[in-house]
Design a protein around this motif. Structure first.
Motif, PDB file in Angstrom:
ATOM      1  N   SER A   1      51.399 -23.495  24.241  1.00 28.15           N
ATOM      2  CA  SER A   1      52.672 -24.162  23.959  1.00 28.15           C
ATOM      3  C   SER A   1      53.711 -23.212  23.379  1.00 28.15           C
ATOM      4  O   SER A   1      54.860 -23.595  23.194  1.00 28.15           O
ATOM      5  N   MET A   2      53.301 -21.987  23.081  1.00 24.99           N
ATOM      6  CA  MET A   2      54.194 -20.992  22.482  1.00 24.99           C
ATOM      7  C   MET A   2      54.573 -19.932  23.516  1.00 24.99           C
ATOM      8  O   MET A   2      53.837 -19.727  24.477  1.00 24.99           O
ATOM      9  N   PRO A   3      55.683 -19.251  23.288  1.00 23.93           N
ATOM     10  CA  PRO A   3      55.995 -18.102  24.148  1.00 23.93           C
ATOM     11  C   PRO A   3      54.857 -17.083  24.072  1.00 23.93           C
ATOM     12  O   PRO A   3      54.152 -17.000  23.058  1.00 23.93           O
ATOM     13  N   ASP A   4      54.662 -16.316  25.136  1.00 14.52           N
ATOM     14  CA  ASP A   4      53.511 -15.407  25.181  1.00 14.52           C
ATOM     15  C   ASP A   4      53.553 -14.295  24.139  1.00 14.52           C
ATOM     16  O   ASP A   4      52.550 -13.660  23.867  1.00 14.52           O
ATOM     17  N   ASN A   5      54.699 -14.070  23.523  1.00 13.18           N
ATOM     18  CA  ASN A   5      54.793 -13.032  22.488  1.00 13.18           C
ATOM     19  C   ASN A   5      54.849 -13.619  21.074  1.00 13.18           C
ATOM     20  O   ASN A   5      55.145 -12.917  20.122  1.00 13.18           O
ATOM     21  N   ALA A   6      54.531 -14.901  20.928  1.00 13.34           N
ATOM     22  CA  ALA A   6      54.639 -15.562  19.620  1.00 13.34           C
ATOM     23  C   ALA A   6      53.604 -15.049  18.623  1.00 13.34           C
ATOM     24  O   ALA A   6      53.885 -14.969  17.436  1.00 13.34           O
ATOM     25  N   VAL A   7      52.428 -14.692  19.083  1.00  9.35           N
ATOM     26  CA  VAL A   7      51.362 -14.273  18.179  1.00  9.35           C
ATOM     27  C   VAL A   7      51.311 -12.760  18.060  1.00  9.35           C
ATOM     28  O   VAL A   7      51.241 -12.214  16.968  1.00  9.35           O
ATOM     29  N   VAL A   8      51.339 -12.080  19.202  1.00  6.45           N
ATOM     30  CA  VAL A   8      51.285 -10.616  19.190  1.00  6.45           C
ATOM     31  C   VAL A   8      52.050 -10.075  20.396  1.00  6.45           C
ATOM     32  O   VAL A   8      52.063 -10.685  21.457  1.00  6.45           O
ATOM     33  N   GLU A   9      52.709  -8.946  20.166  1.00  7.40           N
ATOM     34  CA  GLU A   9      53.393  -8.252  21.259  1.00  7.40           C
ATOM     35  C   GLU A   9      53.190  -6.761  21.041  1.00  7.40           C
ATOM     36  O   GLU A   9      53.563  -6.216  19.997  1.00  7.40           O
ATOM     37  N   LEU A  10      52.583  -6.123  22.006  1.00  6.90           N
ATOM     38  CA  LEU A  10      52.340  -4.689  21.911  1.00  6.90           C
ATOM     39  C   LEU A  10      53.629  -3.926  22.174  1.00  6.90           C
ATOM     40  O   LEU A  10      54.494  -4.396  22.920  1.00  6.90           O
ATOM     41  N   PRO A  11      53.768  -2.729  21.601  1.00  4.71           N
ATOM     42  CA  PRO A  11      55.004  -1.963  21.780  1.00  4.71           C
ATOM     43  C   PRO A  11      55.273  -1.573  23.237  1.00  4.71           C
ATOM     44  O   PRO A  11      56.414  -1.518  23.663  1.00  4.71           O
ATOM     45  N   ASP A  12      54.233  -1.302  24.003  1.00  5.45           N
ATOM     46  CA  ASP A  12      54.384  -0.939  25.414  1.00  5.45           C
ATOM     47  C   ASP A  12      54.287  -2.219  26.240  1.00  5.45           C
ATOM     48  O   ASP A  12      53.235  -2.853  26.322  1.00  5.45           O
TER      49      ASP A  12
ATOM     50  N   GLU B   1      47.240 -24.367  32.969  1.00  3.28           N
ATOM     51  CA  GLU B   1      48.292 -23.740  33.783  1.00  3.28           C
ATOM     52  C   GLU B   1      49.416 -24.731  34.087  1.00  3.28           C
ATOM     53  O   GLU B   1      50.598 -24.369  34.041  1.00  3.28           O
ATOM     54  N   ILE B   2      49.064 -25.974  34.374  1.00  2.00           N
ATOM     55  CA  ILE B   2      50.095 -26.995  34.603  1.00  2.00           C
ATOM     56  C   ILE B   2      50.922 -27.175  33.335  1.00  2.00           C
ATOM     57  O   ILE B   2      52.163 -27.222  33.389  1.00  2.00           O
ATOM     58  N   HIS B   3      50.250 -27.248  32.205  1.00  2.00           N
ATOM     59  CA  HIS B   3      50.936 -27.383  30.913  1.00  2.00           C
ATOM     60  C   HIS B   3      51.901 -26.217  30.703  1.00  2.00           C
ATOM     61  O   HIS B   3      53.053 -26.419  30.310  1.00  2.00           O
ATOM     62  N   GLN B   4      51.447 -24.994  30.972  1.00  2.00           N
ATOM     63  CA  GLN B   4      52.296 -23.813  30.772  1.00  2.00           C
ATOM     64  C   GLN B   4      53.528 -23.837  31.668  1.00  2.00           C
ATOM     65  O   GLN B   4      54.565 -23.272  31.319  1.00  2.00           O
ATOM     66  N   SER B   5      53.427 -24.485  32.815  1.00  2.00           N
ATOM     67  CA  SER B   5      54.578 -24.524  33.729  1.00  2.00           C
ATOM     68  C   SER B   5      55.744 -25.308  33.128  1.00  2.00           C
ATOM     69  O   SER B   5      56.885 -25.150  33.569  1.00  2.00           O
ATOM     70  N   PHE B   6      55.483 -26.123  32.118  1.00  2.00           N
ATOM     71  CA  PHE B   6      56.532 -26.896  31.458  1.00  2.00           C
ATOM     72  C   PHE B   6      57.015 -26.258  30.157  1.00  2.00           C
ATOM     73  O   PHE B   6      57.916 -26.788  29.511  1.00  2.00           O
ATOM     74  N   VAL B   7      56.408 -25.155  29.778  1.00  2.00           N
ATOM     75  CA  VAL B   7      56.752 -24.500  28.517  1.00  2.00           C
ATOM     76  C   VAL B   7      57.763 -23.386  28.792  1.00  2.00           C
ATOM     77  O   VAL B   7      57.500 -22.511  29.617  1.00  2.00           O
ATOM     78  N   PRO B   8      58.923 -23.424  28.106  1.00  2.14           N
ATOM     79  CA  PRO B   8      59.894 -22.343  28.296  1.00  2.14           C
ATOM     80  C   PRO B   8      59.268 -20.994  27.955  1.00  2.14           C
ATOM     81  O   PRO B   8      58.458 -20.882  27.038  1.00  2.14           O
ATOM     82  N   TYR B   9      59.636 -19.973  28.701  1.00  3.92           N
ATOM     83  CA  TYR B   9      59.156 -18.602  28.508  1.00  3.92           C
ATOM     84  C   TYR B   9      57.695 -18.426  28.901  1.00  3.92           C
ATOM     85  O   TYR B   9      57.105 -17.401  28.603  1.00  3.92           O
ATOM     86  N   ARG B  10      57.085 -19.413  29.533  1.00  9.62           N
ATOM     87  CA  ARG B  10      55.726 -19.280  30.044  1.00  9.62           C
ATOM     88  C   ARG B  10      55.777 -19.477  31.541  1.00  9.62           C
ATOM     89  O   ARG B  10      56.738 -20.010  32.086  1.00  9.62           O
ATOM     90  N   SER B  11      54.739 -19.062  32.204  1.00 12.59           N
ATOM     91  CA  SER B  11      54.672 -19.255  33.650  1.00 12.59           C
ATOM     92  C   SER B  11      53.284 -19.718  34.022  1.00 12.59           C
ATOM     93  O   SER B  11      52.336 -19.573  33.249  1.00 12.59           O
TER      94      SER B  11
END
Length: 141
Positions: free
Chosen positions: A22-33, A86-96
């Motif tokens: 339900s969160m953007p994919d970088n909400a928990v961790v985002e690597l520098p590269d 995956e269906i759930h993610q299709s409705f979440v902004p910033y997710r695919s």
């Protein structure tokens, strides 16, 4: 106590997956590269639903052994949850959500099922199989 933990943990994990999806994919961790970040997060599809299958097997072992019938049922449950996620993610902004993500989810489940089923039935991974049978024996007494 172990029996209760093993029975409840798959549900906790399912809720955790739903919350994370339900969160953007970088909400928990985002690597520098960004290419490493994307690659690692894409490969997590293979692991995430494999873990769900493992947790479902551990819960099952508190009731009965891992028969071929129950193995297929757990594969279907974990795979269907991957599809639902995956269906759930299709409705979440910033997710695919893509079909390749579904394929990766199901592949992770199938690999985990091959390993655990083979181990439980003494075909491969003998130490793991011994551990799984011990869990069953300890939980079903």
């Amino acid at each position: 106590m172990l029996k209760l933990v093993l029975r409840v943990f798959p549900f906790i994990y399912i809720v955790a997956v739903w919350v994370m999806s339900s969160m953007p994919d970088n909400a928990v961790v985002e690597l520098p590269d960004s290419s490493w970040d994307a690659g690692i997060k894409e490969s997590l599809h293979l692991i995430e639903f494999g873990i769900l299958y493992v947790l479902l097997v551990l819960a099952l072992l508190t009731f009965r052994g891992l028969s071929a019938k129950w193995n297929i049922i757990l594969i279907i449950i974990a795979s269907l949850y991957g599809i639902i996620d995956e269906i759930h993610q299709s409705f979440v902004p910033y997710r695919s959500a893509t079909m390749i993500d579904v394929v990766k989810d199901i592949t992770g489940v199938l690999v985990a099922s091959w390993i655990l089923y083979s181990a439980y039935h003494k075909k491969r991974f003998l130490k793991l199989g011994k551990l799984l049978r011990k869990i069953k024996e300890a939980s079903t007494r």
